[in-house]
Design an enzyme around this catalytic site. Structure first.
Site, PDB file in Angstrom:
ATOM      1  N   CYS A  32       0.845  -1.194   0.000  1.00  0.00           N
ATOM      2  CA  CYS A  32       0.000   0.000   0.000  1.00  0.00           C
ATOM      3  C   CYS A  32       0.883   1.248   0.000  1.00  0.00           C
ATOM      4  O   CYS A  32       1.809   1.367   0.801  1.00  0.00           O
ATOM      5  CB  CYS A  32      -0.883  -0.010   1.239  1.00  0.00           C
ATOM      6  N   CYS A  62       0.349   3.115   3.542  1.00  0.00           N
ATOM      7  CA  CYS A  62       0.820   2.626   4.837  1.00  0.00           C
ATOM      8  C   CYS A  62       1.862   1.522   4.747  1.00  0.00           C
ATOM      9  O   CYS A  62       2.383   1.090   5.775  1.00  0.00           O
ATOM     10  CB  CYS A  62      -0.361   2.153   5.679  1.00  0.00           C
ATOM     11  N   CYS A  87      -7.469  -0.633   1.170  1.00  0.00           N
ATOM     12  CA  CYS A  87      -6.496  -1.181   2.107  1.00  0.00           C
ATOM     13  C   CYS A  87      -7.193  -1.328   3.456  1.00  0.00           C
ATOM     14  O   CYS A  87      -7.773  -0.374   3.965  1.00  0.00           O
ATOM     15  CB  CYS A  87      -5.302  -0.243   2.233  1.00  0.00           C
ATOM     16  N   CYS A 102      -5.307   1.180   6.225  1.00  0.00           N
ATOM     17  CA  CYS A 102      -5.387   2.642   6.245  1.00  0.00           C
ATOM     18  C   CYS A 102      -6.562   3.185   5.432  1.00  0.00           C
ATOM     19  O   CYS A 102      -6.709   4.384   5.286  1.00  0.00           O
ATOM     20  CB  CYS A 102      -4.071   3.256   5.766  1.00  0.00           C
ATOM     21  N   CYS A 127      -8.929  -5.290  -9.807  1.00  0.00           N
ATOM     22  CA  CYS A 127      -8.477  -4.292 -10.777  1.00  0.00           C
ATOM     23  C   CYS A 127      -8.009  -3.077  -9.968  1.00  0.00           C
ATOM     24  O   CYS A 127      -8.819  -2.340  -9.415  1.00  0.00           O
ATOM     25  CB  CYS A 127      -9.663  -3.946 -11.678  1.00  0.00           C
TER      26      CYS A 127
HETATM   27 ZN   LIG Z   1      -2.768   1.127   3.465  1.00  0.00          ZN
END
Ligand SMILES: [Zn+2]
Length: 149
Positions: free
Chosen positions: A58, A61, A107, A110, A130
């Site tokens: 991510c 984060c 995510c 976060c 996607c």
């Molecule tokens: Zn994240």
């Protein structure tokens, strides 16, 4: 300590940051995609054709989101995966914007917007995640091995 590690929180659970904090942490592109639910143009990010092994983390984060082991070429122009790195990596929400019914992927740690999941992916899951390349950061040192998460 790798760059990805340094942005990772050691405590489990979600990360809450103010919009101002996100703005200062992310590039304008990253902020728009992940916090304003943007969608990058197809074929605009090199990750759609990325073949290196590793863990896609991510951008917000550093959490491990998708392994290169589940990446495949969907032909859509967006990085596509048939499964997240783990059961707890992403959260999914029903998205009714733009008069369409889609499932949004964020995510789990976060709450960054990543993209959408569609039920037309390959075996073994039949799912197509996607994902905006801008929302990801490939950690090629992780080799995509789930045990190194
Ligand atoms: Zn994240």
């Amino acid at each position: 300590m790798s760059k990805a590690e340094s942005t990772r929180k050691s405590v489990p659970g979600t990360i809450a940051m103010s919009e101002q904090e996100w703005r200062s942490k992310l590039t304008p592109d990253q902020y728009y995609m992940t916090r304003r639910h943007g969608t990058e143009r197809a074929f605009s990010h090199p990750y759609h054709a990325e073949k290196r092994a590793g863990m896609y983390r991510c951008v917000g984060c550093g959490a491990p989101l998708f392994s290169s082991e589940t990446k495949y070429d969907s032909g859509t122009g967006w990085p596509s995966f048939y499964a997240p790195a783990s059961e707890v990596a992403v959260s999914e929400y029903e998205d009714r914007s733009f008069f369409m019914r889609r499932t949004e992927v964020r995510c789990a740690k976060c709450d960054s917007h990543l993209g959408h999941v569609f039920p037309d992916g390959p075996e073994p899951t039949g799912a197509r995640y996607c994902i905006n390349g801008v929302a990801l950061q490939l950690d090629s040192s992780a080799k995509g091995d789930k045990n190194s998460v």
